[in-house]
Motif scaffolding. Structure first.
Motif, PDB file in Angstrom:
ATOM      1  N   MET A  84      49.316  30.930  31.910  1.00 41.25           N
ATOM      2  CA  MET A  84      49.022  30.359  33.302  1.00 41.25           C
ATOM      3  C   MET A  84      47.702  30.860  33.307  1.00 41.25           C
ATOM      4  SD  MET A  84      51.743  33.429  35.134  1.00 41.25           S
ATOM      5  CE  MET A  84      52.030  33.417  36.457  1.00 41.25           C
ATOM      6  N   THR A  85      47.064  29.956  34.567  1.00 40.77           N
ATOM      7  CA  THR A  85      45.737  30.571  35.297  1.00 40.77           C
ATOM      8  C   THR A  85      45.117  31.827  35.574  1.00 40.77           C
ATOM      9  OG1 THR A  85      45.833  28.935  36.042  1.00 40.77           O
ATOM     10  CG2 THR A  85      43.747  29.751  37.059  1.00 40.77           C
ATOM     11  N   THR A  86      44.250  32.348  34.696  1.00 41.23           N
ATOM     12  CA  THR A  86      44.074  33.573  34.181  1.00 41.23           C
ATOM     13  C   THR A  86      42.665  33.550  36.300  1.00 41.23           C
ATOM     14  OG1 THR A  86      41.813  33.045  32.794  1.00 41.23           O
ATOM     15  CG2 THR A  86      44.109  33.870  32.368  1.00 41.23           C
ATOM     16  N   VAL A  87      42.638  34.744  37.088  1.00 43.79           N
ATOM     17  CA  VAL A  87      42.254  35.095  37.671  1.00 43.79           C
ATOM     18  C   VAL A  87      41.669  36.509  38.258  1.00 43.79           C
ATOM     19  CG1 VAL A  87      42.303  34.390  40.827  1.00 43.79           C
ATOM     20  CG2 VAL A  87      43.680  32.703  39.067  1.00 43.79           C
ATOM     21  N   VAL A  88      40.746  36.314  38.362  1.00 44.63           N
ATOM     22  CA  VAL A  88      39.883  37.524  38.823  1.00 44.63           C
ATOM     23  C   VAL A  88      39.304  37.520  40.303  1.00 44.63           C
ATOM     24  CG1 VAL A  88      37.286  39.070  38.838  1.00 44.63           C
ATOM     25  CG2 VAL A  88      38.491  38.260  36.995  1.00 44.63           C
ATOM     26  N   ILE A  89      39.602  39.077  41.226  1.00 45.76           N
ATOM     27  CA  ILE A  89      39.387  38.702  42.219  1.00 45.76           C
ATOM     28  C   ILE A  89      38.738  39.146  42.519  1.00 45.76           C
ATOM     29  CG2 ILE A  89      40.296  39.367  45.102  1.00 45.76           C
ATOM     30  CD1 ILE A  89      43.302  39.262  43.189  1.00 45.76           C
ATOM     31  N   VAL A  90      37.627  39.213  43.872  1.00 43.95           N
ATOM     32  CA  VAL A  90      36.408  39.766  43.906  1.00 43.95           C
ATOM     33  C   VAL A  90      35.659  39.883  45.406  1.00 43.95           C
ATOM     34  CG1 VAL A  90      33.503  40.109  43.786  1.00 43.95           C
ATOM     35  CG2 VAL A  90      34.837  38.825  41.586  1.00 43.95           C
TER      36      VAL A  90
ATOM     37  N   VAL B  50      44.069  38.772  35.901  1.00 44.07           N
ATOM     38  CA  VAL B  50      43.554  39.743  34.996  1.00 44.07           C
ATOM     39  C   VAL B  50      42.461  40.880  35.021  1.00 44.07           C
ATOM     40  CG1 VAL B  50      43.935  37.910  33.700  1.00 44.07           C
ATOM     41  CG2 VAL B  50      41.991  38.086  34.478  1.00 44.07           C
ATOM     42  N   ALA B  51      42.237  41.064  36.463  1.00 44.65           N
ATOM     43  CA  ALA B  51      40.745  42.033  36.965  1.00 44.65           C
ATOM     44  C   ALA B  51      40.324  41.696  38.630  1.00 44.65           C
ATOM     45  CB  ALA B  51      39.852  41.897  36.520  1.00 44.65           C
ATOM     46  N   GLU B  52      40.292  42.717  39.012  1.00 45.94           N
ATOM     47  CA  GLU B  52      39.644  43.292  40.027  1.00 45.94           C
ATOM     48  C   GLU B  52      37.763  43.081  40.131  1.00 45.94           C
ATOM     49  OE1 GLU B  52      41.690  45.140  42.874  1.00 45.94           O
ATOM     50  OE2 GLU B  52      43.783  43.643  42.060  1.00 45.94           O
ATOM     51  N   ALA B  53      36.952  43.204  41.046  1.00 46.98           N
ATOM     52  CA  ALA B  53      35.952  44.118  41.656  1.00 46.98           C
ATOM     53  C   ALA B  53      35.258  43.998  42.864  1.00 46.98           C
ATOM     54  CB  ALA B  53      34.630  42.924  40.480  1.00 46.98           C
TER      55      ALA B  53
ATOM     56  N   VAL C 246      28.726  43.418  43.166  1.00 50.54           N
ATOM     57  CA  VAL C 246      28.278  41.926  42.586  1.00 50.54           C
ATOM     58  C   VAL C 246      28.601  42.520  41.593  1.00 50.54           C
ATOM     59  CG1 VAL C 246      25.974  41.480  42.221  1.00 50.54           C
ATOM     60  CG2 VAL C 246      27.008  41.462  43.724  1.00 50.54           C
ATOM     61  N   ALA C 247      27.762  43.720  40.478  1.00 51.05           N
ATOM     62  CA  ALA C 247      27.925  44.405  39.657  1.00 51.05           C
ATOM     63  C   ALA C 247      29.083  44.449  38.800  1.00 51.05           C
ATOM     64  CB  ALA C 247      26.942  45.476  39.254  1.00 51.05           C
ATOM     65  N   GLU C 248      29.934  45.107  39.481  1.00 54.82           N
ATOM     66  CA  GLU C 248      31.185  44.828  38.759  1.00 54.82           C
ATOM     67  C   GLU C 248      31.712  43.797  38.796  1.00 54.82           C
ATOM     68  OE1 GLU C 248      34.954  47.185  39.778  1.00 54.82           O
ATOM     69  OE2 GLU C 248      34.015  47.267  41.481  1.00 54.82           O
ATOM     70  N   ALA C 249      31.707  42.692  38.972  1.00 54.18           N
ATOM     71  CA  ALA C 249      31.963  41.656  39.513  1.00 54.18           C
ATOM     72  C   ALA C 249      31.758  40.909  38.304  1.00 54.18           C
ATOM     73  CB  ALA C 249      31.677  40.573  40.604  1.00 54.18           C
ATOM     74  N   VAL C 250      30.369  40.365  38.139  1.00 53.16           N
ATOM     75  CA  VAL C 250      29.954  40.083  36.996  1.00 53.16           C
ATOM     76  C   VAL C 250      30.136  40.357  35.294  1.00 53.16           C
ATOM     77  CG1 VAL C 250      27.239  39.592  35.436  1.00 53.16           C
ATOM     78  CG2 VAL C 250      27.319  40.148  37.754  1.00 53.16           C
ATOM     79  N   ALA C 251      30.448  42.580  35.304  1.00 53.21           N
ATOM     80  CA  ALA C 251      30.760  42.971  34.250  1.00 53.21           C
ATOM     81  C   ALA C 251      32.390  42.409  33.721  1.00 53.21           C
ATOM     82  CB  ALA C 251      30.951  44.223  34.819  1.00 53.21           C
ATOM     83  N   VAL C 252      33.015  42.699  34.745  1.00 52.24           N
ATOM     84  CA  VAL C 252      34.612  42.087  34.559  1.00 52.24           C
ATOM     85  C   VAL C 252      34.726  40.607  34.009  1.00 52.24           C
ATOM     86  CG1 VAL C 252      35.414  43.222  35.976  1.00 52.24           C
ATOM     87  CG2 VAL C 252      35.350  41.878  37.209  1.00 52.24           C
ATOM     88  N   ILE C 253      33.901  39.829  35.050  1.00 57.66           N
ATOM     89  CA  ILE C 253      33.860  38.374  34.619  1.00 57.66           C
ATOM     90  C   ILE C 253      33.392  37.887  33.528  1.00 57.66           C
ATOM     91  CG2 ILE C 253      32.919  36.481  35.336  1.00 57.66           C
ATOM     92  CD1 ILE C 253      32.274  36.577  38.189  1.00 57.66           C
ATOM     93  N   ARG C 254      32.449  38.690  32.651  1.00 56.90           N
ATOM     94  CA  ARG C 254      31.536  38.065  31.595  1.00 56.90           C
ATOM     95  C   ARG C 254      32.955  39.061  30.437  1.00 56.90           C
ATOM     96  NH1 ARG C 254      25.601  40.207  32.628  1.00 56.90           N
ATOM     97  NH2 ARG C 254      24.425  38.596  33.233  1.00 56.90           N
ATOM     98  N   ALA C 255      33.422  39.497  30.624  1.00 60.24           N
ATOM     99  CA  ALA C 255      34.437  40.346  29.916  1.00 60.24           C
ATOM    100  C   ALA C 255      36.036  39.892  29.639  1.00 60.24           C
ATOM    101  CB  ALA C 255      34.814  41.967  30.550  1.00 60.24           C
ATOM    102  N   GLU C 256      36.349  39.826  31.373  1.00 63.32           N
ATOM    103  CA  GLU C 256      37.693  38.261  30.617  1.00 63.32           C
ATOM    104  C   GLU C 256      37.558  37.179  30.829  1.00 63.32           C
ATOM    105  OE1 GLU C 256      40.166  40.602  30.707  1.00 63.32           O
ATOM    106  OE2 GLU C 256      39.716  42.143  31.624  1.00 63.32           O
ATOM    107  N   GLN C 257      36.571  36.794  30.872  1.00 67.30           N
ATOM    108  CA  GLN C 257      36.341  34.952  31.088  1.00 67.30           C
ATOM    109  C   GLN C 257      37.116  34.401  31.675  1.00 67.30           C
ATOM    110  OE1 GLN C 257      35.438  33.834  26.723  1.00 67.30           O
ATOM    111  NE2 GLN C 257      33.496  35.566  26.644  1.00 67.30           N
ATOM    112  N   PRO C 258      37.658  35.176  32.804  1.00 69.46           N
ATOM    113  CA  PRO C 258      38.803  33.846  33.956  1.00 69.46           C
ATOM    114  C   PRO C 258      38.859  32.021  33.941  1.00 69.46           C
ATOM    115  CG  PRO C 258      37.367  34.992  35.096  1.00 69.46           C
ATOM    116  CD  PRO C 258      36.283  35.476  33.733  1.00 69.46           C
ATOM    117  N   ASP C 259      40.171  31.547  34.101  1.00 76.94           N
ATOM    118  CA  ASP C 259      39.337  30.363  34.899  1.00 76.94           C
ATOM    119  C   ASP C 259      39.436  30.135  36.284  1.00 76.94           C
ATOM    120  OD1 ASP C 259      40.924  29.629  32.185  1.00 76.94           O
ATOM    121  OD2 ASP C 259      42.629  30.103  33.077  1.00 76.94           O
TER     122      ASP C 259
END
Length: 211
Positions: free
Chosen positions: A1-7, A28-31, A34-47
């Motif tokens: 499945m496509t992995t997604v982060v919601i910001v 896989v995560a929410e934020a 800006v700071a929280e979003a950058v952290a979770v995107i780097r950690a989760e590396q979503p599609d």
């Protein structure tokens, strides 16, 4: 499945989007900023990252700047209440692959995510015209950028609402600030743009397709 982060800075909205997407993609995560979003995107590396345009800490474009796509991942899909040309063009120029408004239905959003994940550019119908006009030269991007760069994020929000005809009291309620603060921001906007009244501001914004 496509992995997604919601910001998005509204937790209730994030929960609603997550529920809509639950059976179709892997959130896989929410934020919420800006700071929280950058952290979770780097950690989760979503599609795919579903990204609101206006966020605490600098806005959606700042998220893309600090966590840029590498080898095509993540793909950024703007999901915003705003349909202003400045927001659409700004985030696309910043690196987003598409832009849809929050009036979109759940199935339409799932389809938009799948399409940008596959490499397509996706826009709500009205917004596609802004992008086409921008690349065709119908919207003077350089002039718009220069003027808008002089305004803070909050001043832009006040400017847009005043230009749409909101009263100061309505702007205060919309942005959860005092009427006095609205007046202060409005004075600053008029000074920076070298305008003298809200009527001139409305014409200025309309000429630039900012609402």
């Amino acid at each position: 499945m496509t992995t997604v982060v919601i910001v998005d800075d509204h937790a209730m909205f994030r929960r609603g989007v997550r529920a809509e997407l639950a059976e179709h993609v892997d959130v896989v995560a929410e934020a919420g900023d800006v700071a929280e979003a950058v952290a979770v995107i780097r950690a989760e590396q979503p599609d795919v990252v579903l990204l609101d345009v206006h966020l605490p800490g600098g806005g959606g474009v700042e998220v893309i700047r600090q966590a840029p796509s590498t080898d095509g991942r993540p793909v950024y899909l703007a999901l915003s209440v705003s349909d202003a040309a400045e927001d659409v063009i700004g985030v696309i120029r910043g690196g987003a692959r598409g832009y849809v408004t929050k009036t979109i239905t759940g199935p339409e959003l799932v389809d938009a995510i799948r399409r940008v994940d596959a490499g397509d550019a996706v826009f709500s119908p009205r917004l596609a015209g802004f992008v086409l006009d921008a690349f065709a030269g119908a919207i003077p991007l350089a002039a718009v950028d220069e003027d808008l760069d002089s305004l803070t994020e909050r001043e832009r929000e006040v400017m847009r609402l005043i230009a749409r005809g909101y009263a100061y009291k309505e702007v205060a309620g919309e942005l959860f600030i005092s009427i006095k603060t609205v007046e202060t921001h409005m004075s600053s906007v008029l000074r920076k743009l070298q305008l003298t009244s809200r009527h001139e501001l409305a014409r200025w914004a309309a000429d630039r397709r900012l609402f």
